[in-house]
Every structure is written in C-alpha cells, then in structure tokens.
Design an enzyme around this catalytic site. Sequence first.
Site, PDB file in Angstrom:
ATOM      1  N   GLU A   1      40.293  39.474  25.828  1.00  0.00           N
ATOM      2  CA  GLU A   1      40.891  39.488  26.701  1.00  0.00           C
ATOM      3  C   GLU A   1      42.765  39.198  25.949  1.00  0.00           C
ATOM      4  O   GLU A   1      42.529  39.689  25.275  1.00  0.00           O
ATOM      5  CB  GLU A   1      41.316  37.684  26.753  1.00  0.00           C
ATOM      6  N   HIS A   2      42.982  39.770  27.778  1.00  0.00           N
ATOM      7  CA  HIS A   2      44.923  40.295  26.837  1.00  0.00           C
ATOM      8  C   HIS A   2      44.205  41.590  26.026  1.00  0.00           C
ATOM      9  O   HIS A   2      45.597  42.059  24.966  1.00  0.00           O
ATOM     10  CB  HIS A   2      45.013  38.979  25.984  1.00  0.00           C
TER      11      HIS A   2
ATOM     12  N   ASP B   1      43.104  44.013  27.156  1.00  0.00           N
ATOM     13  CA  ASP B   1      43.944  45.669  28.180  1.00  0.00           C
ATOM     14  C   ASP B   1      45.192  46.463  28.268  1.00  0.00           C
ATOM     15  O   ASP B   1      45.147  47.751  27.966  1.00  0.00           O
ATOM     16  CB  ASP B   1      43.402  45.967  29.471  1.00  0.00           C
TER      17      ASP B   1
ATOM     18  N   SER C   1      44.627  37.081  58.119  1.00  0.00           N
ATOM     19  CA  SER C   1      43.347  36.848  57.280  1.00  0.00           C
ATOM     20  C   SER C   1      42.914  35.959  57.051  1.00  0.00           C
ATOM     21  O   SER C   1      43.704  34.736  57.680  1.00  0.00           O
ATOM     22  CB  SER C   1      44.546  36.858  56.002  1.00  0.00           C
TER      23      SER C   1
ATOM     24  N   LEU D   1      39.799  34.915  39.243  1.00  0.00           N
ATOM     25  CA  LEU D   1      38.338  35.839  38.683  1.00  0.00           C
ATOM     26  C   LEU D   1      38.796  37.133  39.777  1.00  0.00           C
ATOM     27  O   LEU D   1      38.622  37.226  40.554  1.00  0.00           O
ATOM     28  CB  LEU D   1      37.084  34.927  39.463  1.00  0.00           C
ATOM     29  N   SER D   2      39.861  36.821  39.363  1.00  0.00           N
ATOM     30  CA  SER D   2      40.402  38.309  40.442  1.00  0.00           C
ATOM     31  C   SER D   2      40.630  38.189  41.433  1.00  0.00           C
ATOM     32  O   SER D   2      40.440  39.623  42.111  1.00  0.00           O
ATOM     33  CB  SER D   2      39.776  39.832  39.332  1.00  0.00           C
TER      34      SER D   2
ATOM     35  N   SER E   1      42.822  38.506  43.533  1.00  0.00           N
ATOM     36  CA  SER E   1      44.280  39.764  44.315  1.00  0.00           C
ATOM     37  C   SER E   1      43.393  41.092  43.318  1.00  0.00           C
ATOM     38  O   SER E   1      43.173  42.097  44.919  1.00  0.00           O
ATOM     39  CB  SER E   1      45.352  39.968  43.597  1.00  0.00           C
TER      40      SER E   1
ATOM     41  N   ASP F   1      40.501  43.882  35.641  1.00  0.00           N
ATOM     42  CA  ASP F   1      40.660  43.844  37.458  1.00  0.00           C
ATOM     43  C   ASP F   1      40.470  44.423  37.752  1.00  0.00           C
ATOM     44  O   ASP F   1      38.849  44.723  38.675  1.00  0.00           O
ATOM     45  CB  ASP F   1      41.778  42.558  37.616  1.00  0.00           C
TER      46      ASP F   1
HETATM   47  C1  GLA Z   1      44.756  39.374  34.395  1.00  0.00           C
HETATM   48  C2  GLA Z   1      44.756  40.071  34.257  1.00  0.00           C
HETATM   49  C3  GLA Z   1      44.551  41.493  33.693  1.00  0.00           C
HETATM   50  C4  GLA Z   1      44.100  40.877  31.687  1.00  0.00           C
HETATM   51  C5  GLA Z   1      43.685  39.405  31.955  1.00  0.00           C
HETATM   52  C6  GLA Z   1      43.608  38.930  30.758  1.00  0.00           C
HETATM   53  O1  GLA Z   1      43.372  38.985  34.653  1.00  0.00           O
HETATM   54  O2  GLA Z   1      45.340  40.704  35.472  1.00  0.00           O
HETATM   55  O3  GLA Z   1      44.612  42.864  33.407  1.00  0.00           O
HETATM   56  O4  GLA Z   1      45.051  40.729  30.849  1.00  0.00           O
HETATM   57  O5  GLA Z   1      44.464  38.907  32.379  1.00  0.00           O
HETATM   58  O6  GLA Z   1      42.512  39.792  30.154  1.00  0.00           O
END
Ligand code: GLA
Length: 390
Positions: free
Chosen positions: A41-42, A44, A75, A133-134, A136, A180
Amino acid sequence: MTGTQSKPLSPAELALLFKDRYQHSPDGVWAAPGRVNLIGEHTDYNEGFVLPFAIDRIAQVAVRLRPDRKVRLISSLAERKQVSVDLDQLHPGTMNGWTAYPLGVAWVLQQRGISVPGFDLYLDSSVPSGAGLSSSAAIECAVALALNDLTGAGLSREELVLVGQRAENEVVGAPTGILDQSASLLATEGHAVFLDCRSRAAEAVPLDLARHHLRMLVIDTKVSHAHASGGYAARRASCELGAEVCGVPALRDLSPADLPEAAGLLDEETFRRVRHVVTENARVAETVSRLATTGPASIGDLLDASHASMRDDFEISCPELDLAVGTARGNGALGARMTGGGFGGSAIAVIDVAAEATVRQAVLSAFAEADYARPDIFAVSPGAGARRVV
Ligand code: GLA
C-alpha cells in the site's frame, strides 16, 4: 454516487436499459472489476511493488458510437439522469462527479491523438464507491477498453492503465499511482497481480484460497474517503521529500538495511512515512515468496504488520478500520489489514472457512457497540480482469 447494488446487472439487462433510454442498441457492453489489494500500500507511486487481485464487483458500460461530437451519459448510480456534453468542450476543470471518469478517459484518449467520436453510454456498477475497492478505476477501465475497441485505437492493456491513471490524476485531481487500473486491466481469475511499478512488469501469482479452506472477507466500514482531498497527496509529498533527502530516485531504491541511515537524515515524521514504504515493499516480496512455498495460510503476520505500519507509521487508518482489523484478528482471522488508499474504506481479513460466522458476528457486534455505522461484510476471491461482455 449513490445506490450501488451488490449484484451486477447482466450485460443483457444493461443493454436493454440502454435501448430503452437511447432508442437504439449499444455497440457492445464492457466490464471492469474493482480490486482488493492483498498487500503493498502506497508503494505504487514510490516505484515499488503491489499485489492486488480483481474482485467480482464490476463496473459495466454499454456504449454506442455516434456520428457527431456529442456525448450522452446515464448512470444507474446517479438516478439515471442524462448528462449531455460536447466532446470539443472537454477540459479538465469542466468534468464533475461521476461523469469525470468516462469523460476523463475520452479526454485523455484525445490528448494522445486518438480520434474519439461522440458516444452514448450507460453505466452500472456493483463496486461500492468510497470503499477503497477502486470503484473509479473500474469505470475508467471499462470505458477505456470500450473506446479502445470501438475506435480501433489498438492501445495495449498496459497503455490503457496509463490512460486511466492520467484521467484520475489530471481530470479527477487525485495524484494516484497505477495500482488500481493495473489490477482491473491485468488481473486473471484465480490469481493476484504481482506488479513492479517501476518496470511495470506484471506476474500472475496463483491465489487459490478455497483449496486451502480459506476465505477473504472484505469489511467495508462505510467511512467514505476521496483521494482528491488532502491526506493522500500529503503522504505522497512526504515520500518524495524522503527520497530526495536520502538521495535516491524513489523510495523503491531503499532497503530495510538503509533505514538506520535514513533515520539520521530525516525528520521524525518523514522517517516514519519512509519506513512504511520501505518495509511494505519487503512485505510484498515476502508475501509472494510465501504464497509460492508455504501457502496463503502463512501470510497472516505480514498482513498484520502491514496494517500496523499503516496505522502507526503512515497514519492512514481510522478507528473504524482499526476496530475491524482488531476484531477480526481477535476472533480467529489469520491476518487482517486495511486495503486501498486509507482514511476510510475497507479492511480485509484472511480467515479459515469455519471461522466465517464467528468473525462476521464479532465485527457486527463490535461496530454496534462502538456506535459506528453497520459495516458491509462480504467474501471475495480473485476474479477476471476487464473484458468485453457483449
Ligand atoms: C489508491 C490509489 C493507488 C494506491 C493506493 C494505495 O487506491 O489509487 O494508486 O496508491 O491508494 O496503495
């Protein structure tokens, strides 16, 4: 966005909704998943390592190209209201709310010299928004894949990752990395994606939890976050400062053995931010190695250590996430951590299948006791990446 339902519509249902509103059939339907980040996490945007997998919650878009420059968007997450814009009027400051994701992708493709005609689009998603959970990236990737197919632009999935990231950075305004979009576009069923964010080399790592009688639970705390607001950018700035002071191109270039020296160079807070990233990269590598040798039941302590590092060093957890993680661990989970960018969102817990009811009940009770919103708890397993479904 409002009203995410947990079950995705079938592609045929979405195509029917499209036809009902636009009076013609779509050219196709594309789906792209949300993700859980198992660990990393963090890391990338520090050119390090991540290990996400795609989940079965997906964004789907039905799209039909138009002969003019108009874009119409609907939407089911935004009360099915139709938004109309002119493709030639798009620029980053003018795209708001959920429309920034599809329009942002169209804008980036145009910036890359791809000729994008007008289009009609209908979006539906079962990825909860603000849950880490991404949601976007899932929309961006579904739209990027759709427009790539329909325009014959011929971009590779790796290039589409960068299209989605640029839409997020320049249009939505969140300075995020490639985690993501890579998970959504590069994932394969039954595997996590081990991604080197510097070389962008991706490796599919088998992750068969069921075979080991394990389950992965997501605990969505319902504490919503947005990475276009301060905390995420502040962490990124600390990491960049840390790398600069330590004299390396990115924190990826430091190993745990470099930390004592870094402690002497950095202020206390920046040092803790750096320590998180450096130790997290090492944990990703160790997780990949254990998955291949001792198996998924042996990664629990790495998930725990990752959570402690995010809570204490990177300071991106929150009381609800800590309660979810602590309660899951206290009731039989083998390991647990928050997942995603932090400041809210979801935790994950790896549990023995037999412990599921106990863990679920314990988390629900602990949240009720603390007077927190009722969390949403569901099982996930590694699913397929983005694809055309009709
Ligand atoms: C969000 C960002 C990713 C990543 C995570 C943390 O999901 O979109 O690029 O930095 O936070 O790991």
